[in-house]
Design a protein around this motif. Sequence first.
Motif, PDB file in Angstrom:
ATOM      1  N   ILE A   1       0.754  -1.083  -0.071  1.00  0.00           N
ATOM      2  CA  ILE A   1       0.117   0.014   0.037  1.00  0.00           C
ATOM      3  C   ILE A   1       0.672   1.398   0.036  1.00  0.00           C
ATOM      4  O   ILE A   1       2.112   1.413   0.554  1.00  0.00           O
ATOM      5  CB  ILE A   1      -1.010   0.270   1.311  1.00  0.00           C
ATOM      6  CG1 ILE A   1      -0.225   0.008   2.707  1.00  0.00           C
ATOM      7  CG2 ILE A   1      -1.999  -0.925   1.022  1.00  0.00           C
ATOM      8  CD1 ILE A   1      -1.141   0.443   3.551  1.00  0.00           C
ATOM      9  N   LYS A   2       0.399   2.116  -0.822  1.00  0.00           N
ATOM     10  CA  LYS A   2       1.233   3.441  -0.887  1.00  0.00           C
ATOM     11  C   LYS A   2       1.075   4.344   0.335  1.00  0.00           C
ATOM     12  O   LYS A   2       1.754   4.991   0.890  1.00  0.00           O
ATOM     13  CB  LYS A   2       0.974   4.264  -2.299  1.00  0.00           C
ATOM     14  CG  LYS A   2       1.827   5.354  -2.459  1.00  0.00           C
ATOM     15  CD  LYS A   2       3.178   5.031  -2.557  1.00  0.00           C
ATOM     16  CE  LYS A   2       4.023   5.951  -3.132  1.00  0.00           C
ATOM     17  NZ  LYS A   2       5.480   5.680  -3.188  1.00  0.00           N
ATOM     18  N   ASP A   3      -0.172   4.279   0.801  1.00  0.00           N
ATOM     19  CA  ASP A   3      -0.624   5.233   1.781  1.00  0.00           C
ATOM     20  C   ASP A   3      -1.301   4.500   2.901  1.00  0.00           C
ATOM     21  O   ASP A   3      -2.398   3.950   2.504  1.00  0.00           O
ATOM     22  CB  ASP A   3      -1.294   6.264   1.315  1.00  0.00           C
ATOM     23  CG  ASP A   3      -2.059   7.353   2.285  1.00  0.00           C
ATOM     24  OD1 ASP A   3      -1.551   7.175   3.424  1.00  0.00           O
ATOM     25  OD2 ASP A   3      -2.681   8.326   2.058  1.00  0.00           O
ATOM     26  N   LYS A   4      -1.067   4.463   4.328  1.00  0.00           N
ATOM     27  CA  LYS A   4      -1.581   3.694   5.326  1.00  0.00           C
ATOM     28  C   LYS A   4      -3.148   4.154   5.486  1.00  0.00           C
ATOM     29  O   LYS A   4      -3.748   3.477   6.149  1.00  0.00           O
ATOM     30  CB  LYS A   4      -0.734   3.943   6.698  1.00  0.00           C
ATOM     31  CG  LYS A   4       0.589   3.406   6.572  1.00  0.00           C
ATOM     32  CD  LYS A   4       1.100   3.700   8.061  1.00  0.00           C
ATOM     33  CE  LYS A   4       2.408   3.283   7.982  1.00  0.00           C
ATOM     34  NZ  LYS A   4       3.280   3.644   9.157  1.00  0.00           N
ATOM     35  N   ASN A   5      -3.500   5.486   5.098  1.00  0.00           N
ATOM     36  CA  ASN A   5      -4.921   6.015   5.295  1.00  0.00           C
ATOM     37  C   ASN A   5      -5.700   5.417   4.170  1.00  0.00           C
ATOM     38  O   ASN A   5      -6.838   6.158   3.998  1.00  0.00           O
ATOM     39  CB  ASN A   5      -4.791   7.484   5.329  1.00  0.00           C
ATOM     40  CG  ASN A   5      -4.082   7.899   6.767  1.00  0.00           C
ATOM     41  OD1 ASN A   5      -4.148   7.246   7.897  1.00  0.00           O
ATOM     42  ND2 ASN A   5      -3.136   9.077   6.767  1.00  0.00           N
ATOM     43  N   SER A   6      -5.415   4.887   3.287  1.00  0.00           N
ATOM     44  CA  SER A   6      -6.108   4.374   2.208  1.00  0.00           C
ATOM     45  C   SER A   6      -5.975   3.035   2.022  1.00  0.00           C
ATOM     46  O   SER A   6      -5.107   2.166   2.382  1.00  0.00           O
ATOM     47  CB  SER A   6      -5.435   4.860   0.761  1.00  0.00           C
ATOM     48  OG  SER A   6      -5.958   4.343  -0.249  1.00  0.00           O
ATOM     49  N   ASP A   7      -7.216   2.554   1.532  1.00  0.00           N
ATOM     50  CA  ASP A   7      -7.116   0.984   1.051  1.00  0.00           C
ATOM     51  C   ASP A   7      -6.789   0.589  -0.103  1.00  0.00           C
ATOM     52  O   ASP A   7      -7.051  -0.574  -0.503  1.00  0.00           O
ATOM     53  CB  ASP A   7      -8.489   0.457   1.712  1.00  0.00           C
ATOM     54  CG  ASP A   7      -9.941   1.117   1.265  1.00  0.00           C
ATOM     55  OD1 ASP A   7      -9.489   2.375   1.281  1.00  0.00           O
ATOM     56  OD2 ASP A   7     -10.985   0.643   1.144  1.00  0.00           O
ATOM     57  N   SER A   8      -6.310   1.508  -0.815  1.00  0.00           N
ATOM     58  CA  SER A   8      -5.807   1.142  -2.474  1.00  0.00           C
ATOM     59  C   SER A   8      -4.261   0.565  -2.204  1.00  0.00           C
ATOM     60  O   SER A   8      -3.437   1.214  -1.406  1.00  0.00           O
ATOM     61  CB  SER A   8      -5.674   2.365  -3.200  1.00  0.00           C
ATOM     62  OG  SER A   8      -4.656   3.193  -2.760  1.00  0.00           O
ATOM     63  N   GLY A   9      -4.284  -0.456  -3.089  1.00  0.00           N
ATOM     64  CA  GLY A   9      -2.790  -1.054  -2.875  1.00  0.00           C
ATOM     65  C   GLY A   9      -2.844  -2.186  -4.043  1.00  0.00           C
ATOM     66  O   GLY A   9      -3.489  -2.167  -4.944  1.00  0.00           O
ATOM     67  N   GLY A  10      -1.723  -2.726  -4.125  1.00  0.00           N
ATOM     68  CA  GLY A  10      -1.575  -3.729  -5.268  1.00  0.00           C
ATOM     69  C   GLY A  10      -0.647  -4.875  -5.071  1.00  0.00           C
ATOM     70  O   GLY A  10      -0.044  -4.915  -4.124  1.00  0.00           O
ATOM     71  N   VAL A  11      -0.790  -5.939  -5.617  1.00  0.00           N
ATOM     72  CA  VAL A  11      -0.128  -7.160  -5.563  1.00  0.00           C
ATOM     73  C   VAL A  11       0.958  -6.843  -6.495  1.00  0.00           C
ATOM     74  O   VAL A  11       0.674  -6.784  -7.734  1.00  0.00           O
ATOM     75  CB  VAL A  11      -0.894  -8.313  -5.805  1.00  0.00           C
ATOM     76  CG1 VAL A  11       0.029  -9.694  -5.689  1.00  0.00           C
ATOM     77  CG2 VAL A  11      -1.975  -8.527  -4.858  1.00  0.00           C
ATOM     78  N   ILE A  12       2.468  -7.081  -6.047  1.00  0.00           N
ATOM     79  CA  ILE A  12       3.500  -6.846  -6.817  1.00  0.00           C
ATOM     80  C   ILE A  12       4.132  -7.989  -6.823  1.00  0.00           C
ATOM     81  O   ILE A  12       4.464  -8.691  -5.719  1.00  0.00           O
ATOM     82  CB  ILE A  12       4.199  -5.762  -6.446  1.00  0.00           C
ATOM     83  CG1 ILE A  12       3.485  -4.525  -6.522  1.00  0.00           C
ATOM     84  CG2 ILE A  12       5.424  -5.436  -7.301  1.00  0.00           C
ATOM     85  CD1 ILE A  12       3.837  -3.182  -5.702  1.00  0.00           C
ATOM     86  N   ALA A  13       4.899  -8.499  -7.936  1.00  0.00           N
ATOM     87  CA  ALA A  13       6.003  -9.498  -8.039  1.00  0.00           C
ATOM     88  C   ALA A  13       7.365  -9.159  -7.304  1.00  0.00           C
ATOM     89  O   ALA A  13       7.508  -8.106  -7.282  1.00  0.00           O
ATOM     90  CB  ALA A  13       6.094  -9.997  -9.468  1.00  0.00           C
TER      91      ALA A  13
END
Length: 110
Positions: free
Chosen positions: A58-70
């Motif tokens: 996740i880029k920002d702890k206050n956000s639930d946006s993130g991604g799965v990365i190899a």
Amino acid sequence: MTNFKQNLSIRIPDEWTQPKYHLGQLVLQGEIIGIRHLPENSQMAFDFGNERWAYVVIKDKNSDSGGVIAQSEILPLAPKELLSFIQAEIEFHQNKIAALTEQLKEVEQP
């Protein structure tokens, strides 16, 4: 009140390769909050270029946006970048503590 201390650990089977990064590690893409082993010959391993590990970042702890990365796509922070980030986090929390201390003083006054 019971003081409960829990010691959590993760055991990785000997036949698996070890992950290169760890939970909570700060990388250029953000903070690693999850790690997933990709079994050999699985569709997910194929989708990730036959790698063994994928990371939830996740880029920002206050956000639930993130991604799965190899694993091969993870970019570690340079020591100066990591130091700068850690110092900013410390300053943020020190300011938060100071503000809460002031509020506590106001509440304690008659």
